[in-house]
Design a protein around this motif. Structure first.
Motif, PDB file in Angstrom:
ATOM      1  N   SER A 154     -58.334 -20.374   7.681  1.00  0.00           N
ATOM      2  CA  SER A 154     -59.287 -19.858   6.705  1.00  0.00           C
ATOM      3  C   SER A 154     -60.476 -19.244   7.425  1.00  0.00           C
ATOM      4  O   SER A 154     -60.798 -19.610   8.552  1.00  0.00           O
ATOM      5  CB  SER A 154     -59.746 -20.974   5.768  1.00  0.00           C
ATOM      6  OG  SER A 154     -60.405 -21.984   6.493  1.00  0.00           O
ATOM      7  N   LEU A 155     -61.105 -18.292   6.741  1.00  0.00           N
ATOM      8  CA  LEU A 155     -62.316 -17.649   7.223  1.00  0.00           C
ATOM      9  C   LEU A 155     -63.463 -18.071   6.326  1.00  0.00           C
ATOM     10  O   LEU A 155     -63.377 -17.933   5.104  1.00  0.00           O
ATOM     11  CB  LEU A 155     -62.173 -16.123   7.187  1.00  0.00           C
ATOM     12  CG  LEU A 155     -61.071 -15.520   8.049  1.00  0.00           C
ATOM     13  CD1 LEU A 155     -60.997 -14.017   7.832  1.00  0.00           C
ATOM     14  CD2 LEU A 155     -61.295 -15.835   9.517  1.00  0.00           C
ATOM     15  N   ASP A 156     -64.504 -18.604   6.926  1.00  0.00           N
ATOM     16  CA  ASP A 156     -65.704 -18.993   6.191  1.00  0.00           C
ATOM     17  C   ASP A 156     -66.703 -17.842   6.329  1.00  0.00           C
ATOM     18  O   ASP A 156     -67.318 -17.663   7.376  1.00  0.00           O
ATOM     19  CB  ASP A 156     -66.274 -20.288   6.763  1.00  0.00           C
ATOM     20  CG  ASP A 156     -67.470 -20.798   5.984  1.00  0.00           C
ATOM     21  OD1 ASP A 156     -67.813 -20.208   4.926  1.00  0.00           O
ATOM     22  OD2 ASP A 156     -68.075 -21.792   6.432  1.00  0.00           O
ATOM     23  N   VAL A 157     -66.814 -17.043   5.255  1.00  0.00           N
ATOM     24  CA  VAL A 157     -67.693 -15.880   5.261  1.00  0.00           C
ATOM     25  C   VAL A 157     -69.040 -16.314   4.687  1.00  0.00           C
ATOM     26  O   VAL A 157     -69.109 -16.777   3.547  1.00  0.00           O
ATOM     27  CB  VAL A 157     -67.097 -14.723   4.433  1.00  0.00           C
ATOM     28  CG1 VAL A 157     -68.004 -13.508   4.480  1.00  0.00           C
ATOM     29  CG2 VAL A 157     -65.701 -14.377   4.935  1.00  0.00           C
ATOM     30  N   SER A 158     -70.098 -16.160   5.496  1.00  0.00           N
ATOM     31  CA  SER A 158     -71.418 -16.640   5.085  1.00  0.00           C
ATOM     32  C   SER A 158     -71.820 -16.094   3.717  1.00  0.00           C
ATOM     33  O   SER A 158     -71.845 -14.896   3.496  1.00  0.00           O
ATOM     34  CB  SER A 158     -72.468 -16.259   6.136  1.00  0.00           C
ATOM     35  OG  SER A 158     -72.515 -14.856   6.303  1.00  0.00           O
ATOM     36  N   GLY A 159     -72.076 -17.003   2.798  1.00  0.00           N
ATOM     37  CA  GLY A 159     -72.530 -16.629   1.468  1.00  0.00           C
ATOM     38  C   GLY A 159     -71.434 -16.261   0.488  1.00  0.00           C
ATOM     39  O   GLY A 159     -71.675 -16.137  -0.699  1.00  0.00           O
ATOM     40  N   LEU A 160     -70.209 -16.091   0.962  1.00  0.00           N
ATOM     41  CA  LEU A 160     -69.125 -15.662   0.060  1.00  0.00           C
ATOM     42  C   LEU A 160     -68.011 -16.682  -0.090  1.00  0.00           C
ATOM     43  O   LEU A 160     -67.146 -16.516  -0.946  1.00  0.00           O
ATOM     44  CB  LEU A 160     -68.543 -14.322   0.538  1.00  0.00           C
ATOM     45  CG  LEU A 160     -69.529 -13.154   0.573  1.00  0.00           C
ATOM     46  CD1 LEU A 160     -68.859 -11.923   1.159  1.00  0.00           C
ATOM     47  CD2 LEU A 160     -70.066 -12.855  -0.823  1.00  0.00           C
TER      48      LEU A 160
END
Length: 171
Positions: A154-160
């Protein structure tokens, strides 16, 4: 008629692991040797060999369980598919691994960005930054190797939020 070995020939151990083994097992071995033609010295030697073999087997088993996790090499080009609210976004992750450090580049419709990360066991932890709508987004990725040529993560996209991905190593 079987003659017992003379008990006087049997050495009791001194200090150390051998001495402890002999101290614990010598009375039993002396009694056992009365009923067999085996000497207490021979029985003690066999007992030491048995214990040494058991310790080596346990060590090899432990190393075999750990070693596959240590031999992971993620170097190469990975075709990624990131699941977003707008559908799947294809990306390409190209990495070079040296020891447990990973460096490389990620390419997607958002642009190209340098990637840095680490490998721990069968897990990849990486980070990169991209610009979107005039803002720079920090993205932290985590992937777990399913087999030598596929990753899930998974990718943890800041704020999204979190966005799952799959990746396949390209030949």
């Amino acid at each position: 008629m079987v003659r017992p070995a003379p008990v006087g020939r049997f050495r009791l151990g001194g200090i150390g692991p051998s001495g402890v083994i002999e101290g614990i097992f010598s009375p039993m071995l002396a009694r056992f040797s009365l009923f067999t033609s085996l000497t207490p010295d021979y029985l003690m030697t066999m007992l030491r060999r048995l214990i040494t073999t058991a310790v080596i087997a346990a060590s090899v088993t432990t190393m075999a369980a750990v070693s596959p996790r240590l031999l992971v090499d993620l170097t190469g080009k990975w075709a990624m598919s990131v699941v977003t609210p707008d559908g799947n976004m294809p990306s390409v992750l190209t990495v070079t691994q040296k020891g447990d450090t990973v460096t490389g580049v990620v390419e997607s419709e958002l642009g190209t960005a340098p990637v840095t990360g680490t490998v721990r066991g069968d897990s990849l932890f990486f980070a990169f930054k991209v610009e979107m709508g005039g803002q720079q987004l920090s993205i932290n990725g985590t992937g777990i190797l399913k087999d030598k040529d596929s990753l899930d993560g998974s990718l943890d996209v800041s704020g999204l939020g979190l966005f799952p991905f799959t990746a396949t190593r390209q030949p």
